[in-house]
Write a protein that holds these residues in place. Sequence first.
Motif, short mmCIF file in Angstrom:
data_model
loop_
_atom_site.label_atom_id
_atom_site.label_comp_id
_atom_site.label_asym_id
_atom_site.label_seq_id
_atom_site.Cartn_x
_atom_site.Cartn_y
_atom_site.Cartn_z
N ALA A 33 0.79 -1.23 -0.07
CA ALA A 33 -0.01 -0.06 0.03
C ALA A 33 0.78 1.24 -0.17
O ALA A 33 0.38 2.27 -0.35
CB ALA A 33 -0.97 0.03 1.07
N LEU A 34 2.12 1.31 0.79
CA LEU A 34 2.87 2.59 0.84
C LEU A 34 4.04 2.54 0.03
O LEU A 34 4.50 3.80 -0.48
CB LEU A 34 3.27 2.63 2.41
N ALA A 35 4.75 1.33 -0.55
CA ALA A 35 6.07 1.52 -0.94
C ALA A 35 6.10 1.40 -2.38
O ALA A 35 5.37 0.41 -3.00
CB ALA A 35 7.06 0.60 -0.32
N SER A 36 7.09 1.77 -3.18
CA SER A 36 7.26 1.40 -4.49
C SER A 36 8.42 0.31 -4.44
O SER A 36 8.45 -0.61 -5.55
CB SER A 36 7.86 2.51 -5.57
N ARG A 37 9.52 0.06 -3.49
CA ARG A 37 10.55 -0.89 -3.53
C ARG A 37 10.39 -1.29 -2.15
O ARG A 37 9.88 -0.98 -1.25
CB ARG A 37 11.89 -0.31 -3.89
N LEU A 38 10.78 -2.72 -2.08
CA LEU A 38 10.84 -3.41 -0.85
C LEU A 38 12.46 -4.21 -0.58
O LEU A 38 12.82 -4.58 -1.70
CB LEU A 38 10.03 -4.43 -0.94
N LEU A 39 12.89 -3.80 0.57
CA LEU A 39 14.14 -4.46 0.86
C LEU A 39 13.92 -5.39 2.09
O LEU A 39 13.30 -5.05 2.86
CB LEU A 39 15.15 -3.33 1.59
N VAL A 40 14.51 -6.74 1.89
CA VAL A 40 14.39 -7.55 3.02
C VAL A 40 15.50 -7.78 3.73
O VAL A 40 16.58 -7.89 3.29
CB VAL A 40 13.89 -8.90 2.23
N LEU A 41 15.55 -7.66 4.96
CA LEU A 41 16.54 -7.84 5.80
C LEU A 41 16.45 -8.89 6.74
O LEU A 41 15.47 -9.22 7.69
CB LEU A 41 16.69 -6.59 6.72
N GLU A 42 17.47 -9.98 6.80
CA GLU A 42 17.50 -11.18 7.52
C GLU A 42 18.94 -11.25 8.21
O GLU A 42 19.99 -11.17 7.62
CB GLU A 42 16.96 -12.10 6.82
N GLU A 43 18.77 -11.44 9.54
CA GLU A 43 20.01 -11.60 10.24
C GLU A 43 21.11 -10.69 9.92
O GLU A 43 22.36 -10.84 9.76
CB GLU A 43 20.59 -13.02 9.92
N GLY A 44 20.65 -9.30 9.83
CA GLY A 44 21.48 -8.25 9.70
C GLY A 44 21.91 -7.88 8.42
O GLY A 44 22.66 -6.98 7.89
N ARG A 45 21.53 -8.68 7.42
CA ARG A 45 21.90 -8.53 5.88
C ARG A 45 20.83 -8.29 4.88
O ARG A 45 19.60 -9.07 5.28
CB ARG A 45 22.84 -9.49 5.59
N VAL A 46 21.15 -7.75 3.83
CA VAL A 46 19.94 -7.68 2.90
C VAL A 46 19.79 -9.05 2.01
O VAL A 46 20.80 -9.25 1.47
CB VAL A 46 20.29 -6.47 2.02
N THR A 47 18.89 -9.76 2.02
CA THR A 47 18.78 -10.97 1.30
C THR A 47 17.78 -10.75 -0.05
O THR A 47 18.07 -11.59 -0.83
CB THR A 47 17.96 -11.89 1.99
#
Length: 366
Positions: free
Chosen positions: A203-217
């Motif tokens: 609903a809000l964003a155009s891009r998504l960043l997934v963060l797992e265990e301190g790093r971008v996956t």
Amino acid sequence: MTALDAHIVVERSGFRLDATVQAAPGEVVAVMGPSGAGKSTLLGVLAGLVALDAGHVRLGDRELDTAPRPRVRTTPSRRGIVLLGQEPRLFPHLSAHENIAFGLRAHGATKQVAAAEADQWLWRVGLDGMGSRRPAQLSGGQQQRVALARALATSPDALLLDEPLTSLDAETAGDVRALLHDQLTATRSTAIVATHDAVDAVALASRLLVLEEGRVTQTGRVREVLAEPATRFTAAVAGLNRVEGEVRGGRWQRDHVVLAAGDAASAPSDGTAVAAVFRPSAVGIDRTEADTWTGALRLAPSVVEGEWLARVTRLEQTPGGVRVRTVDPEVAVDLTADRAAELGLAPGLPVRLRLDAGDARFVPLG
């Protein structure tokens, strides 16, 4: 032009955050990840509340933070960045109108201008006529609206939202989410939204960043990330099954599970390590003739493409019925409540699952 550009490295006992986040002017980027992934730490660094161990934070042409050398650290009040969290943190002794005006006054507006702007923002967030109420006289959703108005009224260079809807009930969260969308769009605010809810990202964003265990996956446009999840966490967020396997003889395999692509164009080549991604509602389920796992294995035919034995681990209620969790491998199955009752499903029971060719997409690993 990049409004926000940050490479953030923070070292803590047993934890390391190493992530890069960027946002163009007026862009909204969602950050998702499980608890403890580092989302709040990332926002804390951007806001100036957490010190960098290495990296940089740039906003427009300003260098806000660098580490380790040369060491630069701009105080939170001089960054042009506003952080809005789960708690509105309004001044309890000030009215809604005075809370909004306070932020404007702190940024140099005259008393008259601040009062007029506060009136305008109360109208924009749907609280016209409620400006004289103090926070204790407002609902949680209304308090969050005041906090949002106070944040946006100062025209920050970037807005950070740390799961701002978590403490609200579903209906109120939906209303505030719609308000956020409208105001972020109207003000063309650059924003980073940390959330655990895929609805917020969509609903809000155009891009998504997934963060797992301190790093971008994984990172990319919201729709692309949710359509082709790179990890089980992202698949769960997207409401999809994701099972890792490999291609042998033109077919995808994982232990006793064999699947085929619906068409030659989507079939991966032999030797490729891929994940099969498919919707829980696409999986068929039936009881086996035996009620024990060993009995079901003894009666099971040889490997059949698109069918496999599994064990039920638990049942979960969903808005549309029941989600059945199974293992060997871990797969979720959605079905109606009456169908679940008809099958008499319970934890531990063996079941036979089915997936038609064409209902799975194959995503290369890595």
